[in-house]
Design a protein around this motif. Structure first.
Motif, PDB file in Angstrom:
ATOM      1  N   PHE A  12       0.824  -1.210   0.000  1.00 24.70           N
ATOM      2  CA  PHE A  12       0.000   0.000   0.000  1.00 24.70           C
ATOM      3  C   PHE A  12       0.857   1.259   0.000  1.00 24.70           C
ATOM      4  O   PHE A  12       0.512   2.256  -0.620  1.00 24.70           O
ATOM      5  N   GLN A  13       1.963   1.253   0.722  1.00 23.18           N
ATOM      6  CA  GLN A  13       2.880   2.386   0.722  1.00 23.18           C
ATOM      7  C   GLN A  13       4.258   1.922   0.293  1.00 23.18           C
ATOM      8  O   GLN A  13       4.656   0.780   0.532  1.00 23.18           O
ATOM      9  N   ALA A  14       4.993   2.840  -0.338  1.00 23.66           N
ATOM     10  CA  ALA A  14       6.335   2.538  -0.807  1.00 23.66           C
ATOM     11  C   ALA A  14       7.197   3.775  -0.679  1.00 23.66           C
ATOM     12  O   ALA A  14       6.709   4.902  -0.746  1.00 23.66           O
ATOM     13  N   GLY A  15       8.482   3.573  -0.497  1.00 25.71           N
ATOM     14  CA  GLY A  15       9.392   4.699  -0.401  1.00 25.71           C
ATOM     15  C   GLY A  15      10.795   4.246  -0.122  1.00 25.71           C
ATOM     16  O   GLY A  15      11.154   3.076  -0.301  1.00 25.71           O
ATOM     17  N   ALA A  16      11.618   5.181   0.349  1.00 29.99           N
ATOM     18  CA  ALA A  16      13.010   4.884   0.687  1.00 29.99           C
ATOM     19  C   ALA A  16      13.207   4.752   2.191  1.00 29.99           C
ATOM     20  O   ALA A  16      14.319   4.451   2.634  1.00 29.99           O
ATOM     21  N   THR A  17      12.148   4.977   2.957  1.00 28.42           N
ATOM     22  CA  THR A  17      12.204   4.842   4.420  1.00 28.42           C
ATOM     23  C   THR A  17      10.913   4.190   4.884  1.00 28.42           C
ATOM     24  O   THR A  17       9.832   4.501   4.361  1.00 28.42           O
ATOM     25  N   ARG A  18      11.014   3.298   5.846  1.00 29.31           N
ATOM     26  CA  ARG A  18       9.798   2.727   6.429  1.00 29.31           C
ATOM     27  C   ARG A  18      10.000   2.437   7.906  1.00 29.31           C
ATOM     28  O   ARG A  18      11.098   2.084   8.352  1.00 29.31           O
ATOM     29  N   LEU A  19       8.921   2.604   8.646  1.00 29.36           N
ATOM     30  CA  LEU A  19       8.868   2.289  10.065  1.00 29.36           C
ATOM     31  C   LEU A  19       7.694   1.346  10.292  1.00 29.36           C
ATOM     32  O   LEU A  19       6.629   1.501   9.675  1.00 29.36           O
ATOM     33  N   LYS A  20       7.865   0.400  11.199  1.00 28.21           N
ATOM     34  CA  LYS A  20       6.786  -0.540  11.486  1.00 28.21           C
ATOM     35  C   LYS A  20       6.843  -0.941  12.953  1.00 28.21           C
ATOM     36  O   LYS A  20       7.925  -1.199  13.499  1.00 28.21           O
ATOM     37  N   LEU A  21       5.662  -0.980  13.585  1.00 30.38           N
ATOM     38  CA  LEU A  21       5.550  -1.363  14.989  1.00 30.38           C
ATOM     39  C   LEU A  21       4.367  -2.309  15.136  1.00 30.38           C
ATOM     40  O   LEU A  21       3.279  -2.032  14.614  1.00 30.38           O
ATOM     41  N   THR A  22       4.555  -3.414  15.848  1.00 25.26           N
ATOM     42  CA  THR A  22       3.490  -4.378  16.106  1.00 25.26           C
ATOM     43  C   THR A  22       3.467  -4.721  17.588  1.00 25.26           C
ATOM     44  O   THR A  22       4.506  -5.046  18.175  1.00 25.26           O
ATOM     45  N   LEU A  23       2.287  -4.615  18.191  1.00 28.01           N
ATOM     46  CA  LEU A  23       2.045  -5.063  19.554  1.00 28.01           C
ATOM     47  C   LEU A  23       1.047  -6.209  19.481  1.00 28.01           C
ATOM     48  O   LEU A  23      -0.030  -6.062  18.879  1.00 28.01           O
ATOM     49  N   GLU A  24       1.388  -7.336  20.072  1.00 29.35           N
ATOM     50  CA  GLU A  24       0.522  -8.515  19.984  1.00 29.35           C
ATOM     51  C   GLU A  24       0.479  -9.219  21.329  1.00 29.35           C
ATOM     52  O   GLU A  24       1.513  -9.647  21.841  1.00 29.35           O
ATOM     53  N   GLU A  25      -0.708  -9.317  21.885  1.00 33.03           N
ATOM     54  CA  GLU A  25      -0.929 -10.078  23.117  1.00 33.03           C
ATOM     55  C   GLU A  25      -1.325 -11.496  22.708  1.00 33.03           C
ATOM     56  O   GLU A  25      -2.339 -11.702  22.029  1.00 33.03           O
ATOM     57  N   ARG A  26      -0.512 -12.462  23.112  1.00 26.57           N
ATOM     58  CA  ARG A  26      -0.716 -13.845  22.674  1.00 26.57           C
ATOM     59  C   ARG A  26      -1.173 -14.723  23.825  1.00 26.57           C
ATOM     60  O   ARG A  26      -0.635 -14.645  24.935  1.00 26.57           O
ATOM     61  N   PHE A  27      -2.138 -15.571  23.503  1.00 30.25           N
ATOM     62  CA  PHE A  27      -2.635 -16.565  24.462  1.00 30.25           C
ATOM     63  C   PHE A  27      -2.388 -17.948  23.886  1.00 30.25           C
ATOM     64  O   PHE A  27      -2.905 -18.290  22.829  1.00 30.25           O
ATOM     65  N   TYR A  28      -1.565 -18.729  24.594  1.00 33.63           N
ATOM     66  CA  TYR A  28      -1.224 -20.083  24.159  1.00 33.63           C
ATOM     67  C   TYR A  28      -2.166 -21.050  24.866  1.00 33.63           C
ATOM     68  O   TYR A  28      -1.978 -21.371  26.045  1.00 33.63           O
TER      69      TYR A  28
END
Length: 607
Positions: free
Chosen positions: A507-523
């Motif tokens: 969806f987005q493209a460029g020469a710089t990218r930032l990404k953050l993911t927060l995931e609460e997991r239940f096993y």
């Protein structure tokens, strides 16, 4: 054990006085009998008891920790060897291999007609294959670290669900090693469906990662992914003719071209390995695309040829670290042409005047590289898998490569990486409450004549885990990546296929990218049909890719963010390197082509 009467008789004999028997010591001694000194009796009794205890302890140590029945039936988690000195060296007297079936039909929950049939039809991994993976043989000197590394090597094979390697008996500096493994069903007629960014893709075929129990991998399949569709055939033999040499061949025929790949190599198969070499060739003809808002911006044809020959050497494992050197020669070519029947869009989508096609690139360069890696692994569960044994690397690993290509303007070629890990001490778990992994990757070219970087990127990443309980944990991952002088055929992309589950692909493209993911997991403890382990997740994804204005003069879009929930399924009976993901995400930032909800179905190597 010696009796008290025998001990006393020995004591009497030792002082040269003849006595009729030991009865006199139970009561009053008769006339004419000399009293046995109390000190002599006590010393004799103590000496005999100590000697007996020492003999018994020695016999117990020399007994196997588990008999054959226990090795075949006990849960793998319950198998533990005799205690060994972490710094000691032992000689391998014998290796006992125990290959467990797919299902434990002694367990009433798995004593089913279908499971018994699966055990009957499955061909177990052959003993010679398992022995070829082990890093030692009978008669070799080993330590605890080599046993643990052999266990990791077995567990690293996709056709083995789990493995244990331990000293089952230790006596006089020699050990008997027990190797216990459990296979998975490796022959996989497959019909796969993937959905990301609102696009559905299909995969169908057959593959076997352990053909007839030989460890050889075969693949014949049809695929339809985001870039192309076609057929692929592959062959991989990790231990050619029982050696450490591996051979991998792969060919595909697609709607936009074809590809061929071949590698034969002797890798650094262990931390203590001293030699390595590799011969690699890769050739392909593809259509490459540039994207904006998930739509194609430009299409062109590219031919790539890459060939590498290298050799490596090392002093082996020293003080818990292995240092490795490699030297090699690489040739690579990238040739671009208009895609047949496709119109090219002027501009590169970044607001910079550019040719209609990327420039051809050709390099031929010698290079040398260095790697240092620590022996720092933790065996754990419920991190990136669902109740499956994992080998988490928490050590430091550093690599650096440098070369020079005299062709054209002359280019210096460089690459480097660094990663490390940390865990908080916690008596309740192996990993403690907090675990942090972090690192850096960099690569690129420096044009000597122009004095600038070309096709260069630097990425910094971190993964943090906070364990709330054995079944509940928060996972946070972050990535920051920057590019310099990127050619037209390379973009830093962000979308449904790269971690932002609520948005279209690319969806987005460029020469710089930032990404953050927060995931609460239940096993969870759910075990569907004794085949699928189940986990659940609630997540937040956020990110942004940018790099100036696009071809229509627009500035890069807003920061993207989505929230969602998902389920994870991991099979305990088929190849262990697949986790199936079902996610439902709601975008928080709107944009062209963005739906209110996005359902994604994917298969990955981890949670």
């Amino acid at each position: 054990m010696r009796t008290a009467a025998a001990i006393l008789a020995a004591c009497r004999a030792s002082d040269g006085v003849s006595r009729p028997n030991a009865d006199g010591v139970r009561g009053r001694l008769g006339l004419g009998q000399e009293a046995l000194p109390k000190a002599t009796v006590l010393v004799a009794l103590a000496s005999a008891m100590l000697a007996t205890l020492a003999t018994t302890a020695e016999e117990d140590v020399c007994q196997p920790q588990h008999d054959s029945a226990a090795l075949a039936q006990l849960p793998l988690e319950a198998l533990a060897g005799v205690s060994l000195d972490a710094d000691g060296e032992y000689r391998v007297a014998a290796v006992e291999l125990v290959r467990r079936p797919l299902f434990n039909t002694r367990d009433p929950a798995e004593d089913k007609l279908l499971f018994r049939a699966a055990n009957r039809w499955h061909i177990d991994t052959r003993e010679r294959v398992l022995r070829a993976i082990l890093l030692f043989r009978e008669g070799d000197p080993v330590g605890t670290s080599l046993l643990a590394e052999s266990e990791r090597a077995l567990r690293g094979k996709s056709f083995l669900y789990d493995a244990r390697v331990f000293a089952n008996r230790a006596c006089d500096g020699q050990i008997d090693v027990a190797v216990v493994t459990r296979d998975v069903w490796s022959l996989s007629p497959s019909l796969g469906f993937t959905r990301t960014g609102g696009e559905e893709r299909l995969t169908a075929g057959v593959s076997d990662s352990n053909w007839l129990g030989t460890g050889t991998a075969l693949e014949l399949s049809y695929f339809d992914n985001l870039d192309r569709k076609g057929f692929v055939v592959g062959f991989a033999e990790p231990n050619l003719l029982g050696s450490r040499v591996g051979l991998r061949l792969r060919a595909d025929d697609t709607d936009d071209g074809s590809g061929r790949h071949g590698t034969i190599s002797l890798p650094f198969h262990s931390l203590d390995a001293r030699r390595a070499w590799e011969l690699l060739w890769n050739g392909s003809e593809r259509r490459e695309r540039r994207f904006r808002d998930g739509l194609e911006l430009a299409v062109f044809q590219v031919q790539r040829q890459v060939a590498t020959a290298s050799f490596g050497w090392s002093a082996g494992l020293r003080d818990g670290r292995a240092s490795r050197w490699r030297a090699g020669l690489t040739s690579e070519e990238h040739r671009f042409a208009p895609a047949p029947g496709m119109a090219q869009l002027e501009g590169n989508g970044m607001g910079q005047p550019t040719p209609r096609l990327p420039k051809d690139r050709a390099f031929a360069f010698p290079w040398i590289s260095f790697e240092r890696v620590e022996d720092a692994f933790v065996r754990t569960r419920n991190v990136s898998r669902v109740r499956t044994t994992e080998d988490l690397f928490l050590g430091r690993r550093t690599t650096a490569q440098f070369g020079y290509s005299p062709r054209g303007d002359g280019h210096f070629v460089a690459a480097a990486s660094f990663r490390d890990g940390w865990r908080s001490p916690d008596a309740e778990g192996e990993l403690g409450r907090d675990t942090l992994l972090y690192g850096l990757n960099a690569s690129g070219y420096w044009n000597r004549v122009a004095g600038k970087a070309e096709n260069a990127t630097v990425a910094v990443w971190a993964d943090w885990r906070r364990r709330h309980s054995p079944r509940l944990a928060l996972h946070v991952s972050a990535l920051a990546e920057r590019g310099w002088g990127l050619p037209l055929d390379r973009q830093l992309l962000l979308g449904g296929d790269t971690g932002l589950r609520g948005y279209p692909n690319r969806f987005q493209a460029g020469a710089t990218r930032l990404k953050l993911t927060l995931e609460e997991r239940f096993y969870s403890s759910l075990y569907l049909a004794r085949v699928l382990r189940v986990a659940a997740a609630a997540f937040l994804d956020a990110g942004h890719a940018w790099g100036g204005k696009d071809a229509e003069g627009r500035v890069a879009g807003d920061v993207l963010a989505n929230i969602g929930v998902g389920l994870r399924f991991e099979s305990t009976r088929t190849n262990r390197d697949v986790v199936y993901h079902i996610d439902l995400a709601r975008p928080l930032t709107k944009g062209p082509g963005v739906d209110r909800y996005q359902l994604t179905l994917t298969s990955k190597r981890r949670l």
